[in-house]
Design a protein around this motif. Structure first.
Motif, mmCIF file in Angstrom:
data_model
loop_
_atom_site.group_PDB
_atom_site.id
_atom_site.type_symbol
_atom_site.label_atom_id
_atom_site.label_comp_id
_atom_site.label_asym_id
_atom_site.label_seq_id
_atom_site.Cartn_x
_atom_site.Cartn_y
_atom_site.Cartn_z
ATOM 1 N N THR A 10 0.769 -1.461 -0.316
ATOM 2 C CA THR A 10 0.143 0.003 0.087
ATOM 3 C C THR A 10 1.402 1.282 0.074
ATOM 4 O O THR A 10 2.091 1.674 0.461
ATOM 5 C CB THR A 10 -0.933 -0.392 1.420
ATOM 6 N N ALA A 11 -0.085 2.098 -0.230
ATOM 7 C CA ALA A 11 1.329 3.375 -0.472
ATOM 8 C C ALA A 11 0.994 4.091 0.667
ATOM 9 O O ALA A 11 1.071 5.606 0.598
ATOM 10 C CB ALA A 11 0.800 4.454 -1.577
ATOM 11 N N PRO A 13 -0.172 5.312 4.786
ATOM 12 C CA PRO A 13 1.048 5.088 5.908
ATOM 13 C C PRO A 13 0.229 3.620 6.676
ATOM 14 O O PRO A 13 -0.691 3.691 6.654
ATOM 15 C CB PRO A 13 0.589 6.311 6.661
ATOM 16 N N LEU A 14 1.607 3.064 7.549
ATOM 17 C CA LEU A 14 0.722 1.768 8.270
ATOM 18 C C LEU A 14 0.534 2.143 9.607
ATOM 19 O O LEU A 14 1.025 2.843 10.047
ATOM 20 C CB LEU A 14 1.954 0.861 7.671
ATOM 21 N N HIS A 82 1.864 -6.068 6.291
ATOM 22 C CA HIS A 82 1.542 -4.957 5.676
ATOM 23 C C HIS A 82 3.154 -3.891 4.500
ATOM 24 O O HIS A 82 4.084 -3.816 5.899
ATOM 25 C CB HIS A 82 0.905 -3.926 6.119
ATOM 26 N N HIS A 83 3.313 -3.426 3.680
ATOM 27 C CA HIS A 83 4.308 -3.167 3.191
ATOM 28 C C HIS A 83 4.713 -2.118 2.677
ATOM 29 O O HIS A 83 2.730 -1.908 1.595
ATOM 30 C CB HIS A 83 5.142 -4.098 2.131
ATOM 31 N N ARG A 84 4.898 -0.905 2.761
ATOM 32 C CA ARG A 84 4.299 0.364 2.361
ATOM 33 C C ARG A 84 5.669 0.790 1.202
ATOM 34 O O ARG A 84 6.605 0.058 0.367
ATOM 35 C CB ARG A 84 4.807 1.717 3.158
ATOM 36 N N LEU A 88 8.921 7.921 1.710
ATOM 37 C CA LEU A 88 8.585 8.165 2.859
ATOM 38 C C LEU A 88 9.958 8.517 3.514
ATOM 39 O O LEU A 88 10.811 8.408 3.793
ATOM 40 C CB LEU A 88 9.044 6.500 3.304
ATOM 41 N N GLU A 92 9.150 7.239 9.172
ATOM 42 C CA GLU A 92 8.373 6.590 8.854
ATOM 43 C C GLU A 92 8.449 4.779 8.593
ATOM 44 O O GLU A 92 8.971 4.415 8.135
ATOM 45 C CB GLU A 92 7.739 7.131 7.342
#
Lengths: 140, 98, 140, 98
Positions: A10-11, A13-14, A82-84, A88, A92
């Motif tokens: 996902t783009a 924030p986690l 979950h990976h962004r 960043l 972040e």
């Protein structure tokens, strides 16, 4: 509302809270959360920011496969990763790995293993943007 | 001849200047042949030889895998790294069976 | 507002977010959060709830000492440890350990070490209240 | 004679029926002597001998530590447990120096 997805690129924030809420069940005595975050330097050279890119169609099933590898090796419960991607800022979170398990030793071992495997095979790349204006992919 | 869709990422995409390309290969061509062709055309890719993973249709594949018409071949440069420490006795083969 | 306390014994529910916010600095690339939670059984016997008791005047400095032991052994950054006392329902968090570090291997090792040491020397005791109505201190 | 404040926890408190007590000991008495006296009075404490930690004034202490008038002695039964696995080469002495 869409059901929670344990494996995501996902783009956005986690946030670890929904991953922990998904992973933890009444059988679990331990929940390990790993956050990989953008730090301010590498090898003594200052970093301005990072960017991540993924082959997302493949990365999501690879994250699921890595979780299955860990579940085949240790008696653990649920796993969420979950990976962004995208840009960043320092501080972040780039990746979150949450492992729930009846006992803590297995939760720690599985979380560390999952991170090692992500760094080995997940098709996700990091570009370091140095404070001096240069940039390089970290697999250079 | 078969038509192969190639996906390029990160430094490879920067070198080639494109994220995707379509190439014609001989029938029976392998994943490795696609890579060799890219290196021939873009020699600065050559230093990645031996440090890559490959995927065909989003599944990891060996360089010897034979391609079919319409396959998507992804060239996967070494991933994002970070200091990795191999512990004694640790399994470190890249393709663990499930 | 009182400044954040990294080492706490409390009867209030635990939340990892302020521990992570305290521990993480721009030097850190890894933040490991361990949550020890009340699980529904032990050795196949059903648990109704848990209660924890601490020698709080001593437990707080012991938690700080354990963090210092870890910092002496690995190149890690800040550590926060909060331990709950009183009655815990199944699924509630009994202990939170957060370790921030430049690199993930040390963060994992230090967090696992800290939990081992808490179980060894922190003057905090757990009573298991079984579903059948019996209860026993877990050091019996 | 010296006056010692004793703190009891968990199962010990249940056995003795009190969380705190004040005892008179001979001058020069040790932490271990306080424990032996408790066991003499409450024999079901005896099975904890050898599995305890002790503290004097909130600092860990060995059984041979000599007490001063007014000291607080805490008897620390084995703590909350959970399966612990000792890894090969792991340091597992209970009192690691900092």
């Amino acid at each position: 509302m869409q059901p929670f997805q344990p494996f995501v690129i996902t783009a956005a924030p986690l946030d670890p809270a929904p991953l922990v809420a998904y992973a933890q069940t009444p059988d679990d005595g331990a929940v390990v959360t790993f956050a990989g975050v953008a730090r301010n330097q590498f090898g003594g050279r200052s970093t301005a920011f990072l960017s991540y890119e993924a082959y997302a169609e493949m990365a999501v099933p690879v994250l699921a496969r890595i979780a299955e590898e860990a579940r085949a090796r240790w008696p653990i419960g649920r796993v969420a990763i979950h990976h962004r991607i995208g840009t960043l800022e320092i501080g972040e979170t780039a990746v979150l790995v949450v492992v729930a398990a009846p006992h803590r030793q297995e939760a720690f071992q599985a979380a560390a293993y999952i991170m090692d495997r992500i760094k080995e095979i997940a098709p996700i790349w990091k570009k370091e943007h140095w404070a001096d204006g240069e940039a390089e992919w970290r697999h250079e | 001849m078969i038509t192969i869709h190639v996906r390029l990422f990160a430094a490879h995409r920067d070198i080639v200047g494109r994220a995707e390309m379509t190439v014609q290969q001989e029938t029976g061509a392998t994943v490795g042949a696609v890579w060799e062709r890219l290196v021939a055309e873009y020699p600065s890719l050559g230093r990645y030889t031996g440090r890559l993973l490959y995927a065909v249709n989003q599944q990891f594949a060996e360089p010897g895998a034979v391609l079919q018409d319409g396959d998507e071949v992804a060239i996967i440069p070494p991933v994002s790294g970070g200091a990795r420490r191999i512990e004694p006795g640790q399994v470190c083969n890249r393709f663990n069976p499930l």
